[in-house]
Scaffold this motif. Structure first.
Motif: not given
Length: 277
Positions: A215-239
């Motif tokens: 839950x902590x990691x997902x919350x750090x990825x999804x600042x409003x539950x849906x849209x991405x933080x920088x960290x989530x976009x980093x995951x998208x780029x890496x993948x």
């Protein structure tokens, strides 16, 4: 230059954003600039993210998104929808965005096989699954945005997982590569389960272990539950870069030459000068 088109909803639209989400110091838009920088002078990265769109709307506007081959050649196309399609039906406010699961799958298939897309020779199509959803963060965001009414849950973690599964299955059926973003994020959150219908997924209200790493990691990825933080976009780029390396190693940035010659490439400039005579 050939084009790398990013076709999707608000998550794609915000991929270049230089605004920092509430509670975060860094701008969220890492993915877009990182991809554009990686392919600099090799491919033009085109953002065709359309906030709020579902696949029904995306299919309708597709001819205005994909240029005809005589105007520009499309080398890559990412198709990244589902977050709005997976919105629950009959939820506040209007207009509704929900698209039934089977129609969603048919729409993604129709986008990937559209004549406007297939008019391009060797276009490399990548399907991207919807990401996970964090229900508590969504409710908190709604309370901040509109404190005059009790927030309602318009999306769920289980629905996000279900629509992601449809994209994975479609990719197998039509032999297209799938960037499995849902699983990539869940794995980084140390989630080992596979079930999606028990209401206990990390991010769901049914998961009472709100302090868990997942839950902590997902919350750090999804600042409003849906849209991405920088960290989530980093995951998208890496993948995405890892998928291209596996599937098309000849299309990685390192494998592609500059479209225009380096300033100090004397032999290339002799050719350029000769072509003008």
């Amino acid at each position: 230059m050939d084009q790398f088109i990013l076709f999707g909803d608000s998550i794609t639209q915000q991929a270049f954003s230089q605004d920092a989400p509430a509670g975060h110091e860094d701008p969220s838009g890492f993915f877009g600039p990182a991809l554009a920088d990686a392919y600099l002078r090799r491919l033009d990265v085109i953002n065709r993210g359309l906030s709020g769109y579902n696949t029904r709307q995306a299919l309708q506007v597709l001819p205005q998104v994909i240029p005809p081959p005589e105007k520009a050649r499309v080398r890559f196309l990412t198709i990244f929808f589902g977050a709005n399609d997976a919105r629950l039906p009959d939820t506040y406010p209007d207009p509704q965005q929900h698209i039934p699961l089977e129609e969603f799958k048919d729409n993604v298939r129709a986008i990937a096989s559209h004549p406007c897309v297939l008019a391009h020779t060797d276009v490399r199509i990548i399907l991207i699954t919807p990401p996970p959803f964090h229900e508590r963060s969504a409710l908190e965001s709604d309370r901040v945005e509109d404190g005059s009414r009790e927030p309602n849950l318009r999306r769920t973690a289980v629905a996000a997982a279900t629509y992601a599964q449809e994209v994975r299955e479609l990719g197998e059926q039509i032999n297209l590569p799938v960037l499995n973003l849902w699983t990539a994020m869940m794995k980084r959150a140390d989630y080992q389960g596979t079930g999606i219908d028990d209401g206990m997924l990390p991010g769901s209200m049914g998961d009472r272990d709100v302090q868990s790493r997942a839950n902590t990691v997902l919350k750090s990825y999804l600042h409003d539950g849906l849209h991405f933080t920088r960290t989530a976009y980093e995951v998208l780029f890496e993948e995405l870069m890892a998928l291209i390396q596996r599937k098309w190693p000849d299309q990685t940035p390192e494998a592609l030459p500059f479209v225009l010659p380096r300033w100090d490439d004397e032999e290339a400039w002799k050719v350029e000068q000769a072509s003008l005579l």
